[in-house]
Design a protein around this motif. Structure first.
Motif, short mmCIF file in Angstrom:
data_model
loop_
_atom_site.label_atom_id
_atom_site.label_comp_id
_atom_site.label_asym_id
_atom_site.label_seq_id
_atom_site.Cartn_x
_atom_site.Cartn_y
_atom_site.Cartn_z
N MET A 21 27.07 82.64 54.18
CA MET A 21 26.66 83.89 54.82
C MET A 21 27.05 85.09 53.96
N SER A 22 26.21 86.12 54.05
CA SER A 22 26.56 87.40 53.42
C SER A 22 27.60 88.08 54.30
N PRO A 23 28.30 89.09 53.79
CA PRO A 23 29.24 89.81 54.64
C PRO A 23 28.60 90.38 55.91
N MET A 24 27.37 90.88 55.82
CA MET A 24 26.69 91.41 57.00
C MET A 24 26.41 90.29 58.01
N GLU A 25 26.00 89.13 57.53
CA GLU A 25 25.75 87.99 58.42
C GLU A 25 27.05 87.53 59.08
N LYS A 26 28.14 87.56 58.33
CA LYS A 26 29.44 87.18 58.90
C LYS A 26 29.84 88.15 60.00
N SER A 27 29.63 89.43 59.76
CA SER A 27 29.95 90.45 60.75
C SER A 27 29.12 90.27 62.01
N THR A 28 27.83 90.04 61.83
CA THR A 28 26.92 89.84 62.97
C THR A 28 27.30 88.57 63.73
N TYR A 29 27.57 87.50 63.01
CA TYR A 29 27.97 86.24 63.63
C TYR A 29 29.27 86.42 64.42
N ALA A 30 30.26 87.08 63.81
CA ALA A 30 31.55 87.28 64.47
C ALA A 30 31.38 88.09 65.75
N MET A 31 30.55 89.12 65.72
CA MET A 31 30.34 89.93 66.91
C MET A 31 29.62 89.15 67.99
N ALA A 32 28.67 88.30 67.61
CA ALA A 32 27.97 87.47 68.59
C ALA A 32 28.93 86.48 69.25
N VAL A 33 29.80 85.88 68.46
CA VAL A 33 30.80 84.96 69.01
C VAL A 33 31.72 85.73 69.95
N TYR A 34 32.19 86.89 69.52
CA TYR A 34 33.06 87.71 70.36
C TYR A 34 32.39 88.02 71.70
N ASN A 35 31.15 88.48 71.65
CA ASN A 35 30.45 88.85 72.88
C ASN A 35 30.29 87.66 73.82
N ARG A 36 29.92 86.50 73.27
CA ARG A 36 29.78 85.30 74.12
C ARG A 36 31.11 84.90 74.73
N GLN A 37 32.15 84.91 73.93
CA GLN A 37 33.46 84.50 74.41
C GLN A 37 34.03 85.50 75.41
N TYR A 38 33.77 86.78 75.20
CA TYR A 38 34.23 87.81 76.13
C TYR A 38 33.54 87.63 77.49
N GLU A 39 32.24 87.42 77.47
CA GLU A 39 31.51 87.19 78.72
C GLU A 39 32.00 85.93 79.41
N ASP A 40 32.27 84.90 78.64
CA ASP A 40 32.80 83.66 79.19
C ASP A 40 34.16 83.92 79.84
N TYR A 41 35.03 84.63 79.14
CA TYR A 41 36.35 84.95 79.67
C TYR A 41 36.24 85.74 80.98
N MET A 42 35.44 86.79 80.97
CA MET A 42 35.30 87.62 82.17
C MET A 42 34.77 86.82 83.36
N SER A 43 33.83 85.93 83.12
CA SER A 43 33.30 85.08 84.18
C SER A 43 34.37 84.14 84.72
N GLN A 44 35.16 83.59 83.83
CA GLN A 44 36.19 82.65 84.25
C GLN A 44 37.31 83.31 85.05
N VAL A 45 37.57 84.59 84.81
CA VAL A 45 38.62 85.28 85.57
C VAL A 45 38.05 85.95 86.82
N GLY A 46 36.78 85.74 87.10
CA GLY A 46 36.21 86.16 88.38
C GLY A 46 35.44 87.46 88.37
N TYR A 47 35.02 87.92 87.22
CA TYR A 47 34.23 89.14 87.15
C TYR A 47 32.76 88.79 86.97
N VAL A 48 31.91 89.66 87.49
CA VAL A 48 30.46 89.51 87.35
C VAL A 48 29.90 90.86 86.93
#
Length: 127
Positions: free
Chosen positions: A34-61
């Motif tokens: 991956m290029s640095p830009m692709e790495k940045s985009t990939y990392a942000m996508a992972v962060y967003n998915r994991q954050y939404e997963d976390y929030m759902s698991q702790v009872g937020y919608v």
């Protein structure tokens, strides 16, 4: 209620795996390719998915405006609570690491190997 919570958690854990396999006809680009830009985009996508997963698991919608609101009390085991505490800690470190990585690129610099390694290590801790 508990069975529904478990099904939602399993679905949220499997969804990112399905997305990864379906991208690029089942072929995903490796971190080193991956290029640095692709790495940045990939990392942000992972962060967003994991954050939404976390929030759902702790009872937020998300409400109709997209804001997170409490969905009520969630019955979690002590092991699940510990896993979520760990995930919260990693997410708290990952976001600033992504911002630092992106910030270095915005000034026309190639992110340092140390910054890239920190980002890579944090992402691996989540997956």
């Amino acid at each position: 209620m508990r069975q529904k919570t478990i099904l939602v958690m399993v679905f949220l854990l499997v969804l990112p795996l399905v997305n990864c396999v379906s991208m690029n006809g089942g072929q995903t680009k490796g971190w080193l390719d991956m290029s640095p830009m692709e790495k940045s985009t990939y990392a942000m996508a992972v962060y967003n998915r994991q954050y939404e997963d976390y929030m759902s698991q702790v009872g937020y919608v998300k409400d109709s405006t997209g804001a997170w609101v409490s969905g009520g009390e969630v019955d979690l085991s002590e092991d699940q609570k510990e896993m979520l505490r760990s995930k919260k800690d990693i997410l708290g470190k990952l976001y600033p690491a992504i911002q630092l990585y992106k910030g270095q690129m915005q000034f026309g610099n190639v992110p340092s190997p140390e910054t890239e390694q920190e980002l890579y290590d944090l992402l691996n801790q989540l997956q």
